[in-house]
Design a protein around this motif. Structure first.
Motif, PDB file in Angstrom:
ATOM      1  N   ARG A 117       0.772  -1.213  -0.059  1.00  0.00           N
ATOM      2  CA  ARG A 117       0.146  -0.051  -0.025  1.00  0.00           C
ATOM      3  C   ARG A 117       1.124   1.207   0.101  1.00  0.00           C
ATOM      4  O   ARG A 117       0.730   2.332  -0.745  1.00  0.00           O
ATOM      5  CB  ARG A 117      -1.069  -0.157   1.092  1.00  0.00           C
ATOM      6  N   GLU A 118       1.711   1.222   0.712  1.00  0.00           N
ATOM      7  CA  GLU A 118       2.783   2.380   0.757  1.00  0.00           C
ATOM      8  C   GLU A 118       3.372   2.496  -0.289  1.00  0.00           C
ATOM      9  O   GLU A 118       3.706   3.807  -0.889  1.00  0.00           O
ATOM     10  CB  GLU A 118       3.508   2.052   2.291  1.00  0.00           C
ATOM     11  N   TYR A 119       3.959   1.605  -0.941  1.00  0.00           N
ATOM     12  CA  TYR A 119       4.640   1.491  -2.157  1.00  0.00           C
ATOM     13  C   TYR A 119       3.925   2.177  -3.345  1.00  0.00           C
ATOM     14  O   TYR A 119       4.495   3.102  -4.089  1.00  0.00           O
ATOM     15  CB  TYR A 119       5.298   0.056  -2.313  1.00  0.00           C
ATOM     16  N   VAL A 120       2.741   1.601  -3.391  1.00  0.00           N
ATOM     17  CA  VAL A 120       1.886   2.276  -4.319  1.00  0.00           C
ATOM     18  C   VAL A 120       1.376   3.904  -4.328  1.00  0.00           C
ATOM     19  O   VAL A 120       1.503   4.492  -5.325  1.00  0.00           O
ATOM     20  CB  VAL A 120       0.570   1.262  -4.499  1.00  0.00           C
ATOM     21  N   GLU A 121       1.323   3.883  -3.009  1.00  0.00           N
ATOM     22  CA  GLU A 121       1.114   5.497  -2.678  1.00  0.00           C
ATOM     23  C   GLU A 121       2.262   6.497  -2.933  1.00  0.00           C
ATOM     24  O   GLU A 121       2.187   7.422  -3.730  1.00  0.00           O
ATOM     25  CB  GLU A 121       0.637   5.677  -1.347  1.00  0.00           C
ATOM     26  N   ILE A 122       3.603   5.699  -2.661  1.00  0.00           N
ATOM     27  CA  ILE A 122       4.573   6.784  -3.156  1.00  0.00           C
ATOM     28  C   ILE A 122       4.842   6.738  -4.744  1.00  0.00           C
ATOM     29  O   ILE A 122       4.856   7.544  -5.221  1.00  0.00           O
ATOM     30  CB  ILE A 122       5.766   6.144  -2.490  1.00  0.00           C
ATOM     31  N   VAL A 123       4.654   5.393  -5.442  1.00  0.00           N
ATOM     32  CA  VAL A 123       5.006   5.855  -6.885  1.00  0.00           C
ATOM     33  C   VAL A 123       3.959   6.762  -7.420  1.00  0.00           C
ATOM     34  O   VAL A 123       4.297   7.378  -8.249  1.00  0.00           O
ATOM     35  CB  VAL A 123       4.581   4.277  -7.303  1.00  0.00           C
ATOM     36  N   LYS A 125       2.116   9.003  -6.262  1.00  0.00           N
ATOM     37  CA  LYS A 125       2.547  10.486  -5.851  1.00  0.00           C
ATOM     38  C   LYS A 125       3.794  11.027  -6.697  1.00  0.00           C
ATOM     39  O   LYS A 125       3.723  12.128  -7.301  1.00  0.00           O
ATOM     40  CB  LYS A 125       2.780  10.693  -4.410  1.00  0.00           C
ATOM     41  N   ALA A 126       4.701  10.181  -6.727  1.00  0.00           N
ATOM     42  CA  ALA A 126       6.046  10.550  -7.452  1.00  0.00           C
ATOM     43  C   ALA A 126       5.730  10.710  -8.983  1.00  0.00           C
ATOM     44  O   ALA A 126       5.947  11.940  -9.723  1.00  0.00           O
ATOM     45  CB  ALA A 126       6.991   9.492  -7.450  1.00  0.00           C
TER      46      ALA A 126
END
Length: 349
Positions: A117-123, A125-126
């Motif tokens: 979940r965090e990984y997807v959110e960061i990707v 957002k970037a």
């Protein structure tokens, strides 16, 4: 329903054949070409090569492994590939398994759902090209108390939104995938069991996010083999099925074994795993039920394959990814063409 192909892993001795298969799929009108990675070839390099040698077909990672890359690096790669391909890239992600994550990458295989979940959110957002900052349990950007500062992506992707897929098997992962992704990459899918093993969980996740299944890509991969003797064709895939059900992961953490159990093969899955982990790979392969192989592959004549494709379409599949099998390039190309012909005969194209 659309059609895709999966080239699997590069470097298995059929690299030139793989490119020819991708180019023929492009010519026929297949929708997407996926490439995988484990601890050999990496997916982005393969996809860049295939994209440069094709004209229309999308290229997708199935998967780029989450423990292999920091999320910002994945965003950079996705943006670059989307730009280079003229908007033909699809980003498929997955946590891999504990053996690869910890043994190859040195990354603890803990809290995979929260990390995803965090990984997807960061990707994501970037990819908006806003300055990147994130405060999570697993990633903090920039690191506090140091010289780091929020930075924004300098590459302009071809599209504002690159389709993001997650490889999911377990119920909780499937539900989260429905909630946070644009599509699900499924393996060992049975049309007869798709609702109970996958779709109901994906649908629950979509509902949690206030969404429906409209526009969500249900994308399973199935090996395809053309021929008259279905039993003989199924036997070709016995070692493949035994590897995943019996040996892909530990005794306690084998997601494919658990999937086979949810499909009603509890006793058989246990026997396959016992034999495989004891070193009896031939015995494990022999213990795989014919029905399990037949339900999770496309085997036989064009007419039989067309019937199976119809069952997958009716079950809710939106992109059916084929892995055309054969001992020679001509056999693989024949299987590829048979898959497209079956799709047309079934009236699904």
């Amino acid at each position: 329903m659309r059609l895709g192909i999966n080239l699997g892993y590069w470097g298995a001795g059929m690299d030139g054949d793989n490119l020819a298969v991708a180019q023929e799929a492009d010519r026929l009108g297949y929708d997407v070409c996926w490439a995988a990675e484990a601890y050999g070839s990496d997916a982005p390099t393969v996809l860049a090569w295939v994209a440069a040698k094709t004209e229309r077909i999308d290229v997708g990672s199935a998967i780029m492994q989450i423990p292999a890359r920091q999320p910002a690096m994945t965003a950079m790669t996705a943006a670059t590939l989307d730009s280079l391909t003229g908007g033909r890239f699809r980003l498929g992600l997955g946590v891999s398994g504990p053996q690869v994550s910890e043994g190859w990458y040195g990354v603890k295989f803990d809290k995979p759902l929260a990390r995803t979940r965090e990984y997807v959110e960061i990707v994501r957002k970037a990819m908006t090209r806003e300055r990147l900052s994130y405060d999570g349990e697993h990633w903090t950007l920039p690191l506090p108390g140091g010289p780091g500062k929020p930075i924004k992506l300098t590459v302009h992707p071809q599209r504002e939104h690159i389709p993001l897929y997650i490889a999911a098997i377990g119920p909780k992962n499937l539900e989260q995938t429905g909630e946070i992704a644009d599509g699900a990459l499924l393996i060992f899918p049975s049309a007869e069991h798709l609702e109970e093993t996958a779709l109901r969980h994906l649908r629950a996740g979509r509902e949690k996010a206030g969404l429906t299944m409209d526009g969500f890509d249900v994308c399973p991969t199935l090996p395809l083999a053309l021929g008259d003797d279905v039993n003989a064709l199924a036997d070709v895939f016995r070692p493949y099925t035994a590897l995943y059900v019996g040996g892909m992961g530990s005794r306690k953490q084998n997601f494919y074994n658990q999937l086979a159990q949810r499909m009603g093969y509890e006793k058989e899955a246990a026997e396959i795993q016992d034999k495989y982990l004891a070193g009896d790979k031939a015995g494990a392969a022999a213990a795989v039920p014919h029905s399990l192989i037949d339900q999770t592959t496309l085997l036989g004549s064009v007419e039989r394959i067309a019937e199976r494709m119809t069952a997958y379409a009716e079950a809710g599949v939106t992109t059916l990814t084929l892995a055309p099998a054969g001992f020679t390039l001509d056999e693989r190309l024949a299987a590829l063409r048979a898959g497209f012909e079956a799709m047309e005969r079934a009236g699904l194209a």
